[in-house]
Design an enzyme around this catalytic site. Sequence first.
Site, short mmCIF file in Angstrom:
data_model
loop_
_atom_site.label_atom_id
_atom_site.label_comp_id
_atom_site.label_asym_id
_atom_site.label_seq_id
_atom_site.Cartn_x
_atom_site.Cartn_y
_atom_site.Cartn_z
N GLY A 129 0.41 -1.37 0.25
CA GLY A 129 -0.01 0.30 0.35
C GLY A 129 0.92 1.21 -0.25
CB ALA B 147 3.28 1.27 -6.40
CD GLU C 271 7.64 14.16 -0.71
OE1 GLU C 271 9.05 15.21 -0.84
OE2 GLU C 271 7.24 13.36 0.19
CE LYS D 181 9.91 18.17 -12.24
NZ LYS D 181 9.69 16.88 -11.87
CD GLU E 91 15.30 14.69 -16.70
OE1 GLU E 91 13.97 15.23 -16.50
OE2 GLU E 91 15.93 14.90 -17.26
P1 FAD Z 1 7.05 1.32 -1.01
O1 FAD Z 1 6.40 2.74 -1.07
O2 FAD Z 1 8.47 0.71 0.02
O3 FAD Z 1 5.62 0.01 -0.40
C1 FAD Z 1 5.79 -1.16 -0.51
C2 FAD Z 1 4.54 -1.37 0.52
O4 FAD Z 1 4.57 -3.28 0.28
C3 FAD Z 1 4.10 -1.41 1.65
O5 FAD Z 1 2.79 -0.73 1.97
C4 FAD Z 1 4.70 -1.70 2.88
O6 FAD Z 1 3.51 -1.81 3.90
C5 FAD Z 1 4.15 -2.96 1.75
N1 FAD Z 1 4.71 -4.48 2.51
C6 FAD Z 1 6.21 -5.28 2.06
N2 FAD Z 1 6.06 -6.04 1.89
C7 FAD Z 1 5.41 -6.62 3.21
C8 FAD Z 1 4.87 -7.57 3.67
N3 FAD Z 1 5.23 -8.70 3.87
N4 FAD Z 1 3.15 -7.50 4.57
C9 FAD Z 1 2.59 -6.62 4.22
N5 FAD Z 1 2.69 -5.66 2.95
C10 FAD Z 1 3.93 -6.03 2.95
N6 FAD Z 1 9.75 7.96 -8.05
C11 FAD Z 1 8.94 9.32 -8.66
O7 FAD Z 1 8.50 9.03 -9.55
N7 FAD Z 1 9.39 10.22 -8.62
C12 FAD Z 1 10.68 10.73 -7.36
O8 FAD Z 1 10.81 12.74 -7.64
C13 FAD Z 1 10.48 9.82 -6.55
N8 FAD Z 1 11.53 10.20 -6.01
C14 FAD Z 1 13.18 8.95 -5.30
C15 FAD Z 1 13.90 9.45 -4.11
C16 FAD Z 1 13.91 8.18 -3.68
C17 FAD Z 1 15.22 8.07 -2.79
C18 FAD Z 1 13.80 7.21 -3.91
C19 FAD Z 1 14.48 5.27 -3.50
C20 FAD Z 1 12.92 6.34 -4.97
C21 FAD Z 1 12.17 7.73 -5.77
N9 FAD Z 1 10.89 7.61 -6.22
C22 FAD Z 1 10.49 8.85 -7.10
C23 FAD Z 1 9.85 6.40 -6.20
C24 FAD Z 1 8.81 6.35 -5.63
O9 FAD Z 1 9.40 6.81 -4.21
C25 FAD Z 1 8.27 4.32 -5.68
O10 FAD Z 1 8.44 4.63 -6.61
C26 FAD Z 1 7.34 4.81 -5.36
O11 FAD Z 1 7.17 5.29 -4.04
C27 FAD Z 1 6.06 3.41 -4.99
O12 FAD Z 1 7.12 2.56 -4.52
P2 FAD Z 1 6.01 1.50 -4.17
O13 FAD Z 1 5.09 1.61 -3.69
O14 FAD Z 1 6.12 0.33 -5.11
O15 FAD Z 1 6.88 0.74 -2.99
#
Ligand code: FAD
Length: 524
Positions: free
Chosen positions: A37, A40, A73, A102, A367
């Site tokens: 959650g 993505a 962000e 932006k 980017e």
């Molecule tokens: P996460 O945010 O890590 O979410 C993972 C989820 O899985 C969480 O809800 C967690 O609770 C759940 N989960 C994991 N394991 C378990 C389990 N065992 N049981 C139950 N739940 C579980 N993107 C941009 O487009 N622009 C930006 O400016 C940008 N800046 C960034 C800067 C940095 C330093 C980084 C690292 C990333 C950046 N990104 C940026 C990328 C962006 O942050 C991610 O693409 C976006 O937040 C998606 O993350 P996610 O949802 O895939 O993963």
Amino acid sequence: MLRPATADSSVWAAIRPRALKGRMGAATIKDVVIVGGGTAGWMAAAALSKLMGHACRIRLVESDEIATIGVGEATIPTIKAFNALLDIDEDEFLRKTQGTFKLGIEFVNWGQIGDAYIHGFGSIGASLGNVACHHYWLKLRQLGQAADLERYSINTAACRSGKYMRSVADMPNSPLGEIANAFHFDAGLYAQYLRTLSEARGVVRTEGRIVRTILRETDGFIDSVVLESGERIEGEFFIDCSGTRALLIGQALGVPYEDWSHWLPCNRAIAVPCASVSPLLPYTRATAHSAGWQWRIPLQSRIGNGLVYSSQFMSQDEATSTLLSHLDAPALAEPRHIPFVPGRRKKTWVKNCVAVGLSSGFFEPIESTNIHLIQSAIGRVISLFPNAGFHQADIDEYNSQIQFEYERIRDFIILHYKATQRTDSPFWNHCRDMAIPDSLQHRIDLFSSNGRAYREAAELFAEASWVQVMVGQRMRPDGYHPYVDLLSDADLKAFLGNIESVIQKCVDVMPLHEAYIGQHCAAS
Ligand code: FAD
């Protein structure tokens, strides 16, 4: 004529914001489980519930004990199509997420220390006789009479004046009708905002830590995930949004990760917020340091900052002090350290599981492409949505589209490191001398000879993006399109001078970004 540098390419633009209603066949997928959650997970939940909420049950499992990545962000203009699909009221969305507008990204110290250029989302000027505007500019520059390239784009010129207004819909021949924007927002508030939308559209959230994934014995498809509480959640189609843990695609299905560190040298980030300062800039800033670069993302409530660096060339202590000594205001929290591996999962759809978000791959945020990649993956899932039979041809098509998109973005990001003239540190010497993919070398060769840049098929970044970064990082082509010489020097000067003055007149009437936000979408 003009079109956004990062256009709403391909699949997402084709999706109509209309829910699919009516009776579904027996083979229709009726149970979708989203694991995770973060941004993505909730983006997937929001889009699927809007389009398919009537036809299938959508559940999202996440654990409050496992934090989301908490960054991400800055966006690119494609997000506007996503918002439109969800019927999001843009002002309300910005108020609730402390959002700002932006227009592009300013790159400081990349080509050489002291340089600054903006990669704006809008296109550059106007083409003439089917020849892109930058070719005329290249000749005028050779004659020593061209203004900075930034003055020929409404987006970049507005950035330099700190101005913003929404594009005016009924002015197709004016630069004011060509303003292309994206947003900055608070990542945590964005996920919350999407969660509210998704739950209102029927998505059921289950709290709990997943401890096991059960595969079907017959074919290795995912049958269910098991929570620490013992609860078992079954599904037909699983969307793995579990972040870098990649619980399903990596841990359960064993799909390997392709490491691109040899092309993208940074592998660590440090994030820290600081207080907001005036003026509120309508762009992200990326400032290169001796072994990486620093982001600055202005929100209404604070500035998001971070340093992306290579641990091979900079220690964590040095990186932390570099970041903290380059903030506009005192830090509001302890710096957070985030290791990462640039690259992608070799396949992101395998059997009945699609990986979306960090589980599928990661590009450093130079980017702002990761949220776009989430949106693009969801768009492709919707366009290739399976029935219970899961046809391999659909899955192969999905994987090949995603591979193409990742590899083209990869090349664009490598360009920022490769095209440098900096010689002041071992890191920049390494970047300048490193081997690059043939596909990128081809683009560099094309531009170096006659200033030509192309958008390949439906790749994300258009010609204007490639040109702005190449010019901004001091690449100087030997020539330009030969048709440019059909224009006399005087006509060439008049053509470009007219574009520059029309753009400046438009910028003059635009309000300051801060004032526009105050009038339309100030957060309480
Ligand atoms: P996460 O945010 O890590 O979410 C993972 C989820 O899985 C969480 O809800 C967690 O609770 C759940 N989960 C994991 N394991 C378990 C389990 N065992 N049981 C139950 N739940 C579980 N993107 C941009 O487009 N622009 C930006 O400016 C940008 N800046 C960034 C800067 C940095 C330093 C980084 C690292 C990333 C950046 N990104 C940026 C990328 C962006 O942050 C991610 O693409 C976006 O937040 C998606 O993350 P996610 O949802 O895939 O993963």
